[in-house]
Structures are given as C-alpha cells and as structure tokens.
Motif scaffolding. Structure first.
Motif, mmCIF file in Angstrom:
data_model
loop_
_atom_site.group_PDB
_atom_site.id
_atom_site.type_symbol
_atom_site.label_atom_id
_atom_site.label_comp_id
_atom_site.label_asym_id
_atom_site.label_seq_id
_atom_site.Cartn_x
_atom_site.Cartn_y
_atom_site.Cartn_z
ATOM 1 N N TYR A 255 0.833 -1.197 0.000
ATOM 2 C CA TYR A 255 0.000 0.000 0.000
ATOM 3 C C TYR A 255 0.874 1.257 0.000
ATOM 4 O O TYR A 255 0.587 2.245 -0.696
ATOM 5 N N ALA A 256 1.958 1.207 0.784
ATOM 6 C CA ALA A 256 2.881 2.341 0.823
ATOM 7 C C ALA A 256 3.508 2.575 -0.548
ATOM 8 O O ALA A 256 3.676 3.725 -0.982
ATOM 9 N N PHE A 257 3.835 1.492 -1.242
ATOM 10 C CA PHE A 257 4.433 1.626 -2.569
ATOM 11 C C PHE A 257 3.447 2.269 -3.544
ATOM 12 O O PHE A 257 3.817 3.187 -4.297
ATOM 13 N N TYR A 258 2.201 1.804 -3.570
ATOM 14 C CA TYR A 258 1.222 2.364 -4.509
ATOM 15 C C TYR A 258 1.008 3.857 -4.261
ATOM 16 O O TYR A 258 0.920 4.645 -5.206
ATOM 17 N N ARG A 259 0.935 4.238 -2.988
ATOM 18 C CA ARG A 259 0.727 5.660 -2.690
ATOM 19 C C ARG A 259 1.931 6.495 -3.132
ATOM 20 O O ARG A 259 1.783 7.573 -3.716
ATOM 21 N N ALA A 260 3.122 5.978 -2.853
ATOM 22 C CA ALA A 260 4.338 6.707 -3.230
ATOM 23 C C ALA A 260 4.490 6.761 -4.747
ATOM 24 O O ALA A 260 4.939 7.781 -5.299
ATOM 25 N N PHE A 261 4.109 5.687 -5.427
ATOM 26 C CA PHE A 261 4.213 5.684 -6.885
ATOM 27 C C PHE A 261 3.240 6.695 -7.494
ATOM 28 O O PHE A 261 3.572 7.376 -8.468
#
Length: 392
Positions: A205-211
C-alpha cells in the motif's frame, strides 16, 4: 461421525497483512454460516478461531494446540508461504489437514495440504503473457523478502530473458517495511514501462501511494503500468482513490464478475459485513474452501484425512468465480484465470478471462514458458500463450 465437527480458522486479522487476513476470515465465516444454516449436511461445522497476528511462531503454537488439544483434524488458514511452511511439519506429525486458500508461488505438494488458491500458471504466467505481448519485455521488480517474491522473481527473470528482455532491477523489502523511498527514487531514474509489484500488505500500500505521487511529479512515468498477482478490492480501499486506480491485476476472482452465482455471493457478503463491503479473491477462496470441506466430509462420512481427500477428489463446487474442483494428482485446484484493471471505486474492470477452469501446474511441468515443452491438451491454459478471451 459426530454431529458437530471442529474446524480451525487460522487467519491474521491483525499485523502487517491484516486487511487480507480479515477478508479471508470473513469469507470462511460466511460459508460456515451457510453450511450450518442449511439442511444439506448431517453435521455442523464448529469454528475454532485463532489469531496469529502475522507471527510465524504464533501460527505454529496455534496449530499445535488445535491438533493436539482441541480434537481438530481440519484447519483452514494461512496467507503467507512462510506461515504455511512453518506449520506443515506439525500437520504431518499429528495427521491433520491444512486447507490453504491463498495464491502462492508453487513448487510444492504435500499430502497434508489442500491448496485452494491460485498457483503460478493461474496468476503470474497469465499476467506476464499479457505484459510481454502488450507492454514491454523489460521488468522492474519489487517484492517482499520471502519465498513468494523470490520464486515469482525467478520465474519472471526467466520469462523476460526467454523473450529477449531483462530485469531492470530486482528489489526486496521486509514484510511490513514502509520505507519505499529508495525504490521510488530508482523508479524515477529508470522510468520503467512496467513494474511487477510482489510486495504484500502494508508495504504494498505504501508503494502504490508513493508511486502515485511520483507519477504526478514525473511525466515520464505517466504510462508506467504496475502489475500485481495479489491486489484485491479491500486493499484498493486501503490504498485510497488517489492511488488505487489503473493497475493491472491477475486473479481468479473479482467482485465484478457478472454471473448470478457471484451476484448472490456479493449480496450475501454485504448483508453479513456491511453495504460497502466487497469480497476479494482471498475471501472467495476461503469461502470456496469451507464448502469443499463440507462436501468432502459428507462424502467421506468421516473426519479421517485420507477418506476426506478421496471424497474431495470426486467433488466440485459452483463457486462465485466458476466451477472449482481439486486435482487428485497435486491437491491443487482448477480455477478460472482473469485479468483486471483497478478503478477508483475499489473494484476491477475485468479485461480478459479464461473460458474454462485451468488445471493447476504447481511445478510448471506442462507450461511452455521458457521453452520447457508443449502443454498437454487437457491443460487449456498451462501454456505460455495463456488463451484468455477479451471481455467487452
């Protein structure tokens, strides 16, 4: 056979992948209520719930207690492969049966496990066939640092090489690690056309938000596609509408499947868990597993695991995704393969689907991927040419 049969329910509704664990638990409990409410079976399934909270040691402790002290022979549970591998020796020692309703990386069969989730030829191969055909031959890979991502990373590495491409980078994070800054910095630099996301839980989830933030800052990333074999509806809701849309997902179930059986399943799920609740592939797999267990127990007229497995191999269940049954050669399940694109409303648009349930191929024996030889005729989608039909 007793009129009340204890069944272990072993999902992590707390911890780093709690969103998925709750979904799996909810699917199983809905099916248990259906089995017990109906008149079809001469028994009731009595759930004994355990909470491992994502701790592999806790999984072992709970399984040992269920099998040794609670009189349980059948346990539905585990999400990660690390938790499954942790408990298998205990099932072998005490002659219990683990019903494992999670997609996983394959390369395993065990007489004490029934695998009801998707295996590689039912998730990563269909997704990569689409990517290699329509997007790119070069892949940026990120995953959680355990066997799920390791094995899938190896498969993707071999696939890209066989098609004249390469792995741009291969990066791993510990389960639950939210620090994706280094990965995002490299994505800015490399500007890949495709990112394979094999992270799980909060890390993903952190990756998707940062991406999503990176894409807004870098025009070169506007056309970058992120793909996943785990992304599901409750996770889209966790990620949030600003970051959850437009991602490619491979799954055997999406809540938007347009069939009467699925419509009833979604309605029942919402009635039980709230109007806004949406089932996922994980919930559906757990739901299917309970119904398959009930059918097998009835056919065996016993909780003995050998008799139950024999009865199971002659049973099938008309699941929300389509007909599901277990292959007696591998104890893995025939499942219907699909691809979808995520939307802001935390659902998926189904863009392609198999015309029939796909025979599981946990060791990629039949798969044509990487030039390993032709697929057997009875294996409709074990080939590198996945054979999905486009949904209009």
């Amino acid at each position: 056979m007793n009129s009340r049969i204890p069944v272990g329910i072993l999902f992590s509704t707390q911890g780093p992948y709690a969103t998925v664990g709750r979904s799996m638990r909810d699917g199983a409990m809905l099916a248990l209520e259906e089995v017990n409410r109906g008149k079809r079976f001469p028994f009731e399934l009595e759930p004994i719930e355990c909470e491992p909270a994502g701790d592999n040691t806790a999984y072992s402790t709970h399984v040992r207690s269920l099998l040794r002290h609670e009189g349980v022979k059948h346990v539905i549970g585990c999400y990660t492969s690390s938790s499954r591998k942790e408990v298998i020796p205990i099932f072998e020692k005490y002659d219990g049966l683990l019903w494992y309703p999670s997609h996983y990386e394959g390369f395993e069969t065990n007489n004490n496990v029934i695998y009801t989730g998707a295996v590689q030829n039912q998730h990563v191969l269909p997704l990569m066939d689409h990517v290699l055909t329509h997007i790119t031959r070069d892949v940026y890979f990120v995953g959680s640092n355990y066997v799920w991502a390791w094995e899938n990373g190896r498969i993707i590495r071999e696939l890209t090489k066989a098609h004249g491409g390469h792995m741009i980078a291969e990066r791993y994070l510990q389960v639950g690690d939210l620090d994706v800054a280094r990965i995002i910095e490299e994505v800015h630099e490399k500007r890949p056309a495709f990112i394979m996301n094999m992270l799980i839980g909060e890390s993903s989830y952190a990756f998707y938000r940062a991406f999503a933030k990176a894409r807004g800052e870098n025009a070169a990333l506007q056309k970058t596609v992120v793909g996943s074999c785990t992304l599901c509806e409750p996770e889209l809701a966790q990620i949030g509408p600003q970051a959850c849309a437009g991602h490619l997902a491979s799954s055997v179930y999406f809540s938007t499947i347009d069939t009467p059986v699925n419509e009833q399943f979604v309605a029942s799920y919402r009635q039980r868990y709230g109007h806004d609740a949406l089932p996922s592939a994980d919930a559906e797999a757990s739901y299917n597993t309970v119904h398959l267990l009930a059918l097998a127990l009835a056919g065996a007229d016993s909780v003995d695991i050998d008799r139950v497995k024999k009865a199971l191999h002659g049973a099938s269940f008309q699941a929300p995704q389509g007909r599901v049954h277990v292959d007696p050669e591998s104890n893995h399940s025939y499942l219907t393969v699909r691809l979808g694109i995520s939307r802001e409303d935390a659902t998926f648009e189904v863009i392609s689907e198999a015309s029939a349930p796909v025979r599981p191929d946990p060791y990629l024996v039949w798969a044509e991927a990487c030039g390993s030889g032709p697929a057997q005729p009875e294996t409709p989608i074990a080939q590198n040419n996945i054979g999905l039909r486009i949904v209009r």
